[in-house]
Design an enzyme around this catalytic site. Structure first.
Site, PDB file in Angstrom:
ATOM      1  N   CYS A 122       0.823  -1.213   0.000  1.00 11.55           N
ATOM      2  CA  CYS A 122       0.000   0.000   0.000  1.00 11.55           C
ATOM      3  C   CYS A 122       0.857   1.263   0.000  1.00 11.55           C
ATOM      4  CB  CYS A 122      -0.946  -0.001   1.193  1.00 11.55           C
ATOM      5  SG  CYS A 122      -2.050   1.432   1.217  1.00 11.55           S
ATOM      6  N   GLU A 134      -6.961   1.905 -13.675  1.00 12.05           N
ATOM      7  CA  GLU A 134      -6.369   3.026 -12.945  1.00 12.05           C
ATOM      8  C   GLU A 134      -5.145   3.559 -13.670  1.00 12.05           C
ATOM      9  OE1 GLU A 134      -7.729   2.083  -8.347  1.00 12.05           O
ATOM     10  OE2 GLU A 134      -5.794   1.355  -9.054  1.00 12.05           O
ATOM     11  N   GLU A 171     -25.919  14.695  -3.636  1.00 17.35           N
ATOM     12  CA  GLU A 171     -27.328  14.755  -3.241  1.00 17.35           C
ATOM     13  C   GLU A 171     -28.199  13.830  -4.082  1.00 17.35           C
ATOM     14  OE1 GLU A 171     -29.656  18.386  -4.411  1.00 17.35           O
ATOM     15  OE2 GLU A 171     -27.687  19.056  -5.131  1.00 17.35           O
TER      16      GLU A 171
END
Length: 456
Positions: free
Chosen positions: A43, A187, A446
């Site tokens: 990581c 990615e 939202e």
């Protein structure tokens, strides 16, 4: 005096191993940690952290385009890979140092060495040609995973890069082929394209991101193409060869493809080679993983394994939670099994993916009758600037109970949004409860509490 040198010995100083070692040391146990690289693991050193820095850097051109649209007189300029790489390396060194100092502060002994089993309680530590044997009452294997190259394809070992190599490139290529369709592939496709590289993604399957919701896969595919990434599906290299600076891929459809660099992002495997597992009668499974029970215990009651080396759910936060559960189980007389259901995760593609819970396909496969709510729209910033990129949001809802079984987002900051959505899915809140939550306006987020469009 204990008959063992250590109460706990941890093999591997990645996120999971470090958390377990620190927690155990804080209990007053004598803890040793062997790490053949630097503390931090995949990581910090070869994955999440440096990859995110590269994502940040690669998003700047799009931000510059947006700035122009808002009236700023700015130009993109030239990206300096060497400047970026030097700063990134310095930051990774700093973070690795923090991992090491935190272990030392907790009282754990960190040993720069490769560890392998001699017997069930004895490890052989090798460093720069010298060896040392240590014994431990409890042993934890936390060696993580490692990228692999398909050896059946001639030329791959000689001419292809792995994800580890991407952080050590001496220069950026003009063109790059990325082989694979998983999260690492998509990615790096976004990163390289953003940094000015002509990117072609090749995947042998029909659609990228196997295992993700079908509509998520389709939406990301369209968005990547919108950003100028070439995607070829149903193709697979059968041979690579290099002449001068050009790498030629021979494909399974009989055609060839020339490029400057090839990244194989076709998978990772548990890092068990060299651990001496045969000496203690542990046989990795068909994927190379160490078999464990729900408490991360191997066939030996005092030997445990956590993280990617077990190939359960290969995420850094999961390895950390497994470490906490391990300490509870092994040293606090509190057998604890980590719950792998409804774990939120993000793919830092461009645009990002945030997902938690069941996909529509998974729910259907389980025989659950579902209601599907989805929306697709342009963010305010995109609409203002005339960008065509759109956000996609989808909720998978149990038709009988109204419980939201899954939430899926493709768009800017999806990784941030899904963290909080993950709480709601984990808590098994109903669609009515989502709807009752007041929207924060004006935001893209939202929409996830205002989705009303149910698929007929």
């Amino acid at each position: 005096m204990s008959e063992f040198d250590f109460d706990l010995f941890v093999i591997g100083a990645g996120s999971g191993g470090v958390r377990a070692a620190r927690l155990a040391a804080n209990l007053g146990l004598k803890v040793g940690v062997a790490e053949e690289d630097r503390p931090g693991g995949t990581c910090v050193l070869r994955g999440c952290v440096p990859k995110k820095f590269m994502v940040f850097a690669s998003e700047v051109p799009e931000q510059i385009d947006a700035a122009r649209g808002f009236g700023w007189d700015v130009s993109l300029g030239k990206f300096d890979w060497h400047h970026f790489k030097a700063k990134q390396d310095a930051e990774l060194t700093r973070l690795s140092g923090i991992y090491g100092s935190n272990l030392a502060r907790a009282g754990a002994e960190v040993i720069a060495a490769h560890a392998a089993f001699k017997d069930e309680h004895t490890l052989v530590l090798t460093s720069q040609g010298s060896t040392r044997e240590v014994t431990a009452k409890t042993i934890l294997v936390a060696t993580g995973g490692w990228p692999f190259l398909p050896q059946h394809c001639p030329g791959v070992l000689e001419h292809a890069l792995t994800s580890n190599d991407m952080f050590k490139l001496e220069k950026l290529p003009s063109r790059m082929v990325i082989v694979g369709g998983g999260y690492i592939a998509v990615e790096f496709a976004g990163v390289m394209k953003g940094l000015g590289v002509d990117v072609t993604l090749m995947y042998r399957g029909e659609k990228i991101l196997r295992g993700f919701d079908t509509e998520v896969r389709d939406h990301l595919n369209a968005e990547m193409k919108l950003r100028g990434i070439h995607i070829m599906t149903g193709v697979d290299p059968v041979k690579l060869h290099k002449e001068g600076d050009i790498v030629t891929l021979h494909l399974n459809d009989g055609t060839t493809f020339d490029t400057d660099a090839v990244l194989y992002a076709s998978g990772r495997k548990p890092k068990t080679e060299g651990l001496g597992l045969d000496a203690i009668g542990i046989t990795p499974d068909m994927h190379g993983a160490i078999p464990v029970d729900q408490y991360s215990r191997t066939s030996h009651p005092h030997i445990y394994a956590i993280g990617d080396v077990t190939n359960r759910l290969n995420l850094t936060p999961v390895a950390i939670r497994e470490a906490v559960a391990f300490v509870e189980t092994a040293f606090k007389n509190n057998p604890t099994a980590y719950d792998y259901e409804n774990v939120p995760t993000a793919v830092f593609s461009q645009p990002q993916i945030g997902t938690v819970g069941l996909s529509e396909d998974e729910a259907t496969a389980k025989g659950i009758k579902v209601d599907i709510y989805s929306t697709k729209f342009r963010m305010m910033k995109a609409a203002f600037n005339g960008f065509e990129s759109r956000i996609f949001m989808k909720l998978v809802v149990d038709a009988a109970s109204d419980v939201v079984l899954g939430a899926h987002i493709v768009g800017g900051d999806a990784g941030e949004v899904i963290q909080l959505a993950g709480i709601a899915v984990k808590a098994r809140l109903t669609k009515a409860q989502w709807d009752a939550t007041c929207a924060v306006h004006p935001t893209a987020a939202e929409e996830i509490v205002t989705i009303k469009d149910k698929r007929p």
